[in-house]
Design a protein around this motif. Structure first.
Motif, PDB file in Angstrom:
ATOM      1  N   MET A   1     -90.047  19.964  11.410  1.00 49.74           N
ATOM      2  CA  MET A   1     -89.557  21.008  12.312  1.00 49.74           C
ATOM      3  C   MET A   1     -89.114  22.248  11.539  1.00 49.74           C
ATOM      4  SD  MET A   1     -87.541  18.766  15.196  1.00 49.74           S
ATOM      5  CE  MET A   1     -86.796  20.203  15.906  1.00 49.74           C
ATOM      6  N   ARG A   2     -88.489  22.051  10.375  1.00 56.49           N
ATOM      7  CA  ARG A   2     -88.092  23.202   9.559  1.00 56.49           C
ATOM      8  C   ARG A   2     -89.311  23.926   9.011  1.00 56.49           C
ATOM      9  NH1 ARG A   2     -84.338  19.491   7.918  1.00 56.49           N
ATOM     10  NH2 ARG A   2     -85.462  19.018   6.003  1.00 56.49           N
ATOM     11  N   ALA A   3     -90.319  23.179   8.612  1.00 52.06           N
ATOM     12  CA  ALA A   3     -91.529  23.774   8.034  1.00 52.06           C
ATOM     13  C   ALA A   3     -92.375  24.495   9.082  1.00 52.06           C
ATOM     14  CB  ALA A   3     -92.365  22.698   7.346  1.00 52.06           C
ATOM     15  N   HIS A   4     -92.308  24.055  10.329  1.00 52.13           N
ATOM     16  CA  HIS A   4     -93.144  24.606  11.401  1.00 52.13           C
ATOM     17  C   HIS A   4     -92.302  24.873  12.644  1.00 52.13           C
ATOM     18  CE1 HIS A   4     -96.565  23.450   8.957  1.00 52.13           C
ATOM     19  NE2 HIS A   4     -95.984  22.279   8.815  1.00 52.13           N
ATOM     20  N   PRO A   5     -91.404  25.865  12.603  1.00 50.00           N
ATOM     21  CA  PRO A   5     -90.528  26.103  13.752  1.00 50.00           C
ATOM     22  C   PRO A   5     -91.279  26.677  14.950  1.00 50.00           C
ATOM     23  CG  PRO A   5     -90.261  27.835  12.131  1.00 50.00           C
ATOM     24  CD  PRO A   5     -91.175  26.798  11.513  1.00 50.00           C
ATOM     25  N   ASP A   6     -90.778  26.364  16.130  1.00 50.16           N
ATOM     26  CA  ASP A   6     -91.294  26.954  17.365  1.00 50.16           C
ATOM     27  C   ASP A   6     -90.574  28.274  17.565  1.00 50.16           C
ATOM     28  OD1 ASP A   6     -92.909  24.789  17.904  1.00 50.16           O
ATOM     29  OD2 ASP A   6     -91.380  23.764  19.068  1.00 50.16           O
ATOM     30  N   LEU A   7     -91.312  29.369  17.445  1.00 45.78           N
ATOM     31  CA  LEU A   7     -90.683  30.679  17.506  1.00 45.78           C
ATOM     32  C   LEU A   7     -90.711  31.287  18.897  1.00 45.78           C
ATOM     33  CD1 LEU A   7     -92.022  32.136  14.174  1.00 45.78           C
ATOM     34  CD2 LEU A   7     -89.872  30.973  14.624  1.00 45.78           C
ATOM     35  N   CYS A   8     -91.627  30.878  19.722  1.00 48.94           N
ATOM     36  CA  CYS A   8     -91.744  31.376  21.097  1.00 48.94           C
ATOM     37  C   CYS A   8     -91.865  32.897  21.157  1.00 48.94           C
ATOM     38  CB  CYS A   8     -90.550  30.913  21.933  1.00 48.94           C
ATOM     39  SG  CYS A   8     -90.356  29.142  21.976  1.00 48.94           S
ATOM     40  N   GLY A   9     -92.324  33.521  20.089  1.00 47.29           N
ATOM     41  CA  GLY A   9     -92.520  34.959  20.096  1.00 47.29           C
ATOM     42  C   GLY A   9     -91.225  35.756  19.961  1.00 47.29           C
ATOM     43  N   ASP A  10     -90.099  35.100  19.740  1.00 46.11           N
ATOM     44  CA  ASP A  10     -88.809  35.796  19.613  1.00 46.11           C
ATOM     45  C   ASP A  10     -88.456  35.908  18.144  1.00 46.11           C
ATOM     46  OD1 ASP A  10     -86.207  36.703  19.605  1.00 46.11           O
ATOM     47  OD2 ASP A  10     -85.538  35.348  21.199  1.00 46.11           O
ATOM     48  N   PRO A  11     -88.543  37.116  17.557  1.00 43.49           N
ATOM     49  CA  PRO A  11     -88.274  37.270  16.125  1.00 43.49           C
ATOM     50  C   PRO A  11     -86.853  36.889  15.744  1.00 43.49           C
ATOM     51  CG  PRO A  11     -88.969  39.376  17.102  1.00 43.49           C
ATOM     52  CD  PRO A  11     -88.938  38.345  18.188  1.00 43.49           C
ATOM     53  N   SER A  12     -85.910  36.921  16.681  1.00 42.24           N
ATOM     54  CA  SER A  12     -84.536  36.559  16.349  1.00 42.24           C
ATOM     55  C   SER A  12     -84.400  35.067  16.061  1.00 42.24           C
ATOM     56  CB  SER A  12     -83.585  36.957  17.479  1.00 42.24           C
ATOM     57  OG  SER A  12     -83.828  36.170  18.625  1.00 42.24           O
ATOM     58  N   LEU A  13     -85.379  34.274  16.491  1.00 42.72           N
ATOM     59  CA  LEU A  13     -85.337  32.832  16.244  1.00 42.72           C
ATOM     60  C   LEU A  13     -85.951  32.444  14.912  1.00 42.72           C
ATOM     61  CD1 LEU A  13     -86.346  31.550  19.785  1.00 42.72           C
ATOM     62  CD2 LEU A  13     -84.054  31.744  18.829  1.00 42.72           C
ATOM     63  N   GLU A  14     -86.651  33.381  14.287  1.00 41.30           N
ATOM     64  CA  GLU A  14     -87.347  33.066  13.042  1.00 41.30           C
ATOM     65  C   GLU A  14     -86.349  32.952  11.891  1.00 41.30           C
ATOM     66  OE1 GLU A  14     -91.130  34.513  10.392  1.00 41.30           O
ATOM     67  OE2 GLU A  14     -90.643  35.547  12.234  1.00 41.30           O
ATOM     68  N   GLU A  15     -86.458  31.851  11.172  1.00 40.51           N
ATOM     69  CA  GLU A  15     -85.615  31.643   9.987  1.00 40.51           C
ATOM     70  C   GLU A  15     -86.335  32.221   8.782  1.00 40.51           C
ATOM     71  OE1 GLU A  15     -84.329  27.612   9.396  1.00 40.51           O
ATOM     72  OE2 GLU A  15     -84.446  27.226  11.546  1.00 40.51           O
ATOM     73  N   GLU A  16     -85.557  32.642   7.815  1.00 38.53           N
ATOM     74  CA  GLU A  16     -86.180  33.113   6.576  1.00 38.53           C
ATOM     75  C   GLU A  16     -86.754  31.917   5.846  1.00 38.53           C
ATOM     76  OE1 GLU A  16     -83.896  35.654   4.105  1.00 38.53           O
ATOM     77  OE2 GLU A  16     -82.982  36.670   5.824  1.00 38.53           O
ATOM     78  N   ARG A  17     -87.924  32.107   5.285  1.00 37.80           N
ATOM     79  CA  ARG A  17     -88.568  31.006   4.560  1.00 37.80           C
ATOM     80  C   ARG A  17     -88.523  31.260   3.092  1.00 37.80           C
ATOM     81  NH1 ARG A  17     -93.691  29.260   8.227  1.00 37.80           N
ATOM     82  NH2 ARG A  17     -92.654  29.517  10.156  1.00 37.80           N
TER      83      ARG A  17
END
Length: 78
Positions: free
Chosen positions: A62-78
């Motif tokens: 789940m950490r490697a492949h997060p569900d972002l749903c098109g919301d950039p605020s949900l994206e974690e820094e990798r």
């Protein structure tokens, strides 16, 4: 003596499963082989081989492949 007539293929049920329950597009449904549809049906019936994924492995996935749903605020820094 001839064998009894074969039962009609349950198209309505198979299409409802593929298009409805699985959410396949019509193109994906019609491209799927009978073996692929049967495998998907077995997965929904709980007939699976192997063991369930371990919690730690699931969380790592789940950490490697997060569900972002098109919301950039949900994206974690990798």
């Amino acid at each position: 003596m001839s064998p009894p007539p074969a039962a009609a293929f349950p198209w309505a049920e198979v299409m409802a499963f593929g298009l409805g329950r699985l959410g396949w597009t019509p193109e994906a449904f019609w491209r799927a082989s009978p073996h692929e549809i049967a495998a998907a049906a077995r997965a929904f019936d709980g007939v699976r081989g192997g063991q369930p994924i371990a919690r730690g492995a699931f969380e790592a996935m789940m950490r490697a492949h997060p569900d972002l749903c098109g919301d950039p605020s949900l994206e974690e820094e990798r």
